[in-house]
Design a protein around this motif. Structure first.
Motif, PDB file in Angstrom:
ATOM      1  N   THR A 113      -7.231  82.944  33.644  1.00  0.00           N
ATOM      2  CA  THR A 113      -7.324  84.276  34.254  1.00  0.00           C
ATOM      3  C   THR A 113      -8.423  84.303  35.305  1.00  0.00           C
ATOM      4  O   THR A 113      -8.234  84.825  36.408  1.00  0.00           O
ATOM      5  CB  THR A 113      -7.591  85.350  33.178  1.00  0.00           C
ATOM      6  OG1 THR A 113      -6.492  85.346  32.252  1.00  0.00           O
ATOM      7  CG2 THR A 113      -7.737  86.719  33.792  1.00  0.00           C
ATOM      8  N   PHE A 136      -6.385  94.139  38.784  1.00  0.00           N
ATOM      9  CA  PHE A 136      -5.866  94.521  37.474  1.00  0.00           C
ATOM     10  C   PHE A 136      -4.344  94.598  37.457  1.00  0.00           C
ATOM     11  O   PHE A 136      -3.709  94.174  36.496  1.00  0.00           O
ATOM     12  CB  PHE A 136      -6.474  95.876  37.068  1.00  0.00           C
ATOM     13  CG  PHE A 136      -5.903  96.455  35.814  1.00  0.00           C
ATOM     14  CD1 PHE A 136      -6.135  95.835  34.598  1.00  0.00           C
ATOM     15  CD2 PHE A 136      -5.155  97.609  35.842  1.00  0.00           C
ATOM     16  CE1 PHE A 136      -5.619  96.368  33.430  1.00  0.00           C
ATOM     17  CE2 PHE A 136      -4.647  98.162  34.682  1.00  0.00           C
ATOM     18  CZ  PHE A 136      -4.874  97.526  33.474  1.00  0.00           C
ATOM     19  N   THR A 137      -3.751  95.077  38.539  1.00  0.00           N
ATOM     20  CA  THR A 137      -2.318  95.349  38.580  1.00  0.00           C
ATOM     21  C   THR A 137      -1.445  94.157  38.170  1.00  0.00           C
ATOM     22  O   THR A 137      -0.592  94.306  37.309  1.00  0.00           O
ATOM     23  CB  THR A 137      -1.906  95.866  39.979  1.00  0.00           C
ATOM     24  OG1 THR A 137      -2.685  97.027  40.259  1.00  0.00           O
ATOM     25  CG2 THR A 137      -0.440  96.214  40.032  1.00  0.00           C
ATOM     26  N   PRO A 142      -1.599  90.769  33.025  1.00  0.00           N
ATOM     27  CA  PRO A 142      -1.135  91.402  31.778  1.00  0.00           C
ATOM     28  C   PRO A 142      -2.265  91.548  30.755  1.00  0.00           C
ATOM     29  O   PRO A 142      -2.289  90.864  29.744  1.00  0.00           O
ATOM     30  CB  PRO A 142      -0.068  90.430  31.289  1.00  0.00           C
ATOM     31  CG  PRO A 142      -0.541  89.097  31.769  1.00  0.00           C
ATOM     32  CD  PRO A 142      -1.232  89.367  33.078  1.00  0.00           C
ATOM     33  N   MET A 143      -3.210  92.445  31.043  1.00  0.00           N
ATOM     34  CA  MET A 143      -4.323  92.639  30.115  1.00  0.00           C
ATOM     35  C   MET A 143      -4.900  94.037  30.286  1.00  0.00           C
ATOM     36  O   MET A 143      -4.621  94.715  31.282  1.00  0.00           O
ATOM     37  CB  MET A 143      -5.407  91.585  30.329  1.00  0.00           C
ATOM     38  CG  MET A 143      -6.111  91.675  31.669  1.00  0.00           C
ATOM     39  SD  MET A 143      -7.437  90.463  31.863  1.00  0.00           S
ATOM     40  CE  MET A 143      -6.624  88.958  31.504  1.00  0.00           C
ATOM     41  N   ALA A 144      -5.706  94.426  29.333  1.00  0.00           N
ATOM     42  CA  ALA A 144      -6.375  95.726  29.395  1.00  0.00           C
ATOM     43  C   ALA A 144      -7.529  95.640  30.392  1.00  0.00           C
ATOM     44  O   ALA A 144      -8.099  94.564  30.621  1.00  0.00           O
ATOM     45  CB  ALA A 144      -6.888  96.113  28.013  1.00  0.00           C
ATOM     46  N   LEU A 145      -7.860  96.768  30.996  1.00  0.00           N
ATOM     47  CA  LEU A 145      -8.934  96.819  31.986  1.00  0.00           C
ATOM     48  C   LEU A 145     -10.265  96.296  31.443  1.00  0.00           C
ATOM     49  O   LEU A 145     -10.946  95.529  32.127  1.00  0.00           O
ATOM     50  CB  LEU A 145      -9.088  98.234  32.543  1.00  0.00           C
ATOM     51  CG  LEU A 145     -10.120  98.411  33.651  1.00  0.00           C
ATOM     52  CD1 LEU A 145      -9.784  97.526  34.848  1.00  0.00           C
ATOM     53  CD2 LEU A 145     -10.203  99.871  34.062  1.00  0.00           C
ATOM     54  N   PRO A 146     -10.662  96.651  30.207  1.00  0.00           N
ATOM     55  CA  PRO A 146     -11.929  96.103  29.689  1.00  0.00           C
ATOM     56  C   PRO A 146     -11.936  94.567  29.634  1.00  0.00           C
ATOM     57  O   PRO A 146     -12.958  93.939  29.894  1.00  0.00           O
ATOM     58  CB  PRO A 146     -12.050  96.707  28.290  1.00  0.00           C
ATOM     59  CG  PRO A 146     -11.275  97.974  28.371  1.00  0.00           C
ATOM     60  CD  PRO A 146     -10.125  97.672  29.291  1.00  0.00           C
ATOM     61  N   SER A 147     -10.806  93.966  29.333  1.00  0.00           N
ATOM     62  CA  SER A 147     -10.725  92.501  29.313  1.00  0.00           C
ATOM     63  C   SER A 147     -10.909  91.933  30.707  1.00  0.00           C
ATOM     64  O   SER A 147     -11.616  90.934  30.892  1.00  0.00           O
ATOM     65  CB  SER A 147      -9.376  92.044  28.754  1.00  0.00           C
ATOM     66  OG  SER A 147      -9.251  92.438  27.413  1.00  0.00           O
TER      67      SER A 147
END
Length: 115
Positions: free
Chosen positions: A19, A38-39, A42-47
């Motif tokens: 990543t 981010f778009t 495939p992960m959450a914003l905090p990650s």
């Protein structure tokens, strides 16, 4: 020297993750807002923010606030340190291979002389 080695270690650690390599590759084209990064991932914003923090901590990425957005940009200076490390390793191995080649040629010459 120890500080230099720690920096190189941190860069290699940061680049060990797929990543983070994708983020670096994207930012090597041009700076981008966190939302743009981010778009496609495939992960959450905090990650994602944790990955960006790792890249910031080793100096590969710098972030700045512009209005309501956080802009990330590539800092190629950190990669220059790894280039130096690779160049040193390459020189060591090329010298070793040159010595091995000379040794093999010497053995082949000895075999021809013994025949």
């Amino acid at each position: 020297m120890a500080n230099h080695e720690q920096t190189v270690d941190r860069v290699f650690h940061a680049l060990s993750d797929q990543t983070r390599r994708a983020i670096v590759l994207r930012l090597s084209e041009k700076p981008a807002a966190v939302g743009e990064l981010f778009t496609p991932l495939p992960m959450a914003l905090p990650s994602l923010l944790k990955h960006i923090r790792v890249l910031e901590d080793c100096g590969l990425v710098a972030t700045r606030k512009v209005g309501r957005e956080r802009i990330c940009e590539m800092r190629p200076e950190a990669l220059r340190l790894t280039d130096g490390w690779f160049a040193h390793q390459r020189a060591l191995w090329e010298a070793r291979l040159d010595r091995m080649e000379a040794y093999v040629l010497d053995l082949q010459t000895q075999e021809k002389n013994n025949d």
